[in-house]
Design a protein around this motif. Sequence first.
Motif, mmCIF file in Angstrom:
data_model
loop_
_atom_site.group_PDB
_atom_site.id
_atom_site.type_symbol
_atom_site.label_atom_id
_atom_site.label_comp_id
_atom_site.label_asym_id
_atom_site.label_seq_id
_atom_site.Cartn_x
_atom_site.Cartn_y
_atom_site.Cartn_z
ATOM 1 N N UNK A 29 38.248 27.601 44.190
ATOM 2 C CA UNK A 29 39.118 28.497 43.437
ATOM 3 C C UNK A 29 39.098 29.919 43.963
ATOM 4 N N UNK A 30 38.247 30.218 44.926
ATOM 5 C CA UNK A 30 38.160 31.567 45.467
ATOM 6 C C UNK A 30 38.488 31.543 46.944
ATOM 7 N N UNK A 31 39.418 32.394 47.341
ATOM 8 C CA UNK A 31 39.726 32.586 48.748
ATOM 9 C C UNK A 31 39.493 34.055 49.057
ATOM 10 N N UNK A 32 38.582 34.325 49.967
ATOM 11 C CA UNK A 32 38.269 35.677 50.411
ATOM 12 C C UNK A 32 38.804 35.825 51.821
ATOM 13 N N UNK A 33 39.661 36.812 52.042
ATOM 14 C CA UNK A 33 40.271 36.983 53.352
ATOM 15 C C UNK A 33 40.033 38.391 53.869
ATOM 16 N N UNK A 34 39.652 38.484 55.132
ATOM 17 C CA UNK A 34 39.510 39.767 55.802
ATOM 18 C C UNK A 34 40.744 40.073 56.640
ATOM 19 N N UNK A 35 41.739 39.215 56.576
ATOM 20 C CA UNK A 35 43.003 39.425 57.275
ATOM 21 C C UNK A 35 44.040 39.817 56.227
ATOM 22 N N UNK A 36 44.357 41.101 56.150
ATOM 23 C CA UNK A 36 45.241 41.605 55.110
ATOM 24 C C UNK A 36 46.690 41.170 55.297
ATOM 25 N N UNK A 37 46.994 40.500 56.394
ATOM 26 C CA UNK A 37 48.353 40.038 56.646
ATOM 27 C C UNK A 37 48.488 38.526 56.545
ATOM 28 N N UNK A 38 47.446 37.835 56.157
ATOM 29 C CA UNK A 38 47.490 36.375 56.068
ATOM 30 C C UNK A 38 47.642 35.951 54.608
ATOM 31 N N UNK A 91 37.199 46.979 38.829
ATOM 32 C CA UNK A 91 36.224 45.885 38.812
ATOM 33 C C UNK A 91 36.140 45.230 37.432
ATOM 34 N N UNK A 92 36.141 46.043 36.379
ATOM 35 C CA UNK A 92 36.093 45.513 35.017
ATOM 36 C C UNK A 92 37.373 44.741 34.702
ATOM 37 N N UNK A 93 38.513 45.282 35.069
ATOM 38 C CA UNK A 93 39.781 44.587 34.825
ATOM 39 C C UNK A 93 39.804 43.261 35.575
ATOM 40 N N UNK A 94 39.316 43.269 36.811
ATOM 41 C CA UNK A 94 39.257 42.058 37.635
ATOM 42 C C UNK A 94 38.421 40.977 36.944
ATOM 43 N N UNK A 95 37.216 41.335 36.528
ATOM 44 C CA UNK A 95 36.322 40.362 35.880
ATOM 45 C C UNK A 95 36.862 39.917 34.521
ATOM 46 N N UNK A 96 37.417 40.868 33.755
ATOM 47 C CA UNK A 96 37.994 40.506 32.452
ATOM 48 C C UNK A 96 39.177 39.556 32.626
ATOM 49 N N UNK A 97 39.994 39.794 33.645
ATOM 50 C CA UNK A 97 41.148 38.928 33.911
ATOM 51 C C UNK A 97 40.685 37.521 34.277
ATOM 52 N N UNK A 114 33.732 47.512 47.939
ATOM 53 C CA UNK A 114 34.087 47.013 46.615
ATOM 54 C C UNK A 114 34.017 45.493 46.518
ATOM 55 N N UNK A 115 33.619 44.826 47.587
ATOM 56 C CA UNK A 115 33.645 43.366 47.610
ATOM 57 C C UNK A 115 32.849 42.815 46.430
ATOM 58 N N UNK A 116 33.469 41.948 45.633
ATOM 59 C CA UNK A 116 32.801 41.434 44.428
ATOM 60 C C UNK A 116 31.693 40.438 44.764
ATOM 61 N N UNK A 117 30.837 40.213 43.807
ATOM 62 C CA UNK A 117 29.774 39.221 43.943
ATOM 63 C C UNK A 117 30.402 37.830 43.983
ATOM 64 N N UNK A 118 30.196 37.122 45.091
ATOM 65 C CA UNK A 118 30.800 35.806 45.287
ATOM 66 C C UNK A 118 30.353 34.830 44.201
ATOM 67 N N UNK A 134 41.005 37.305 47.105
ATOM 68 C CA UNK A 134 40.525 38.655 47.342
ATOM 69 C C UNK A 134 40.800 38.995 48.791
ATOM 70 N N UNK A 135 41.545 40.083 49.010
ATOM 71 C CA UNK A 135 41.833 40.575 50.354
ATOM 72 C C UNK A 135 40.969 41.807 50.570
ATOM 73 N N UNK A 136 40.087 41.721 51.559
ATOM 74 C CA UNK A 136 39.073 42.748 51.774
ATOM 75 C C UNK A 136 39.313 43.456 53.098
ATOM 76 N N UNK A 137 39.568 44.776 53.033
ATOM 77 C CA UNK A 137 39.707 45.567 54.253
ATOM 78 C C UNK A 137 38.318 45.880 54.781
ATOM 79 N N UNK A 138 38.172 45.814 56.104
ATOM 80 C CA UNK A 138 36.856 46.073 56.703
ATOM 81 C C UNK A 138 36.707 47.509 57.091
#
Length: 138
Positions: A29-38, A91-97, A114-118, A134-138
């Motif tokens: 259910x979680x997809x973490x991507x470091x490619x902001x264009x994918x 972060x709170x809105x993310x977790x509450x959602x 800001x990367x959340x706890x996996x 989650x799209x994470x800029x490096x």
Amino acid sequence: MLSSYQQQADNNAFNLNTLNLVSGCSPKRLTLSYDLNNYQPLLTHLQTSDDPRWILFIAPPGKPNFQFLQQAGINKSRIITLSQKQLANPEKIFKDALASNNYAAVIRWVNSEQKPSINEVNQLTEDSNTHCFVYCAQ
């Protein structure tokens, strides 16, 4: 944002910078991507999911192109977008959602600090049956 995305029908290979993280979850259910264009995994999920709940975009880098999403078969009336300016505590809105069980998918853009706890996100998505991108800029 998604308006400039071009599907690559001829390229079935996944980008190595996109990770599906399952850590004990089934199905993933979680997809973490470091490619902001994918956006292929996100679009594929949104197009194939029959979950009628809301789709929440948290702090996207631009405004989603609703015409593009409609052309992809995604009902724009299901989409909620919260801009960075609207968020006192993203972060709170993310977790509450994730915990609310109101969303079919929650999509968030963060920087590497800001990367959340996996493990925590995996547990929240499993408990609420929500898909998270989650799209994470490096």
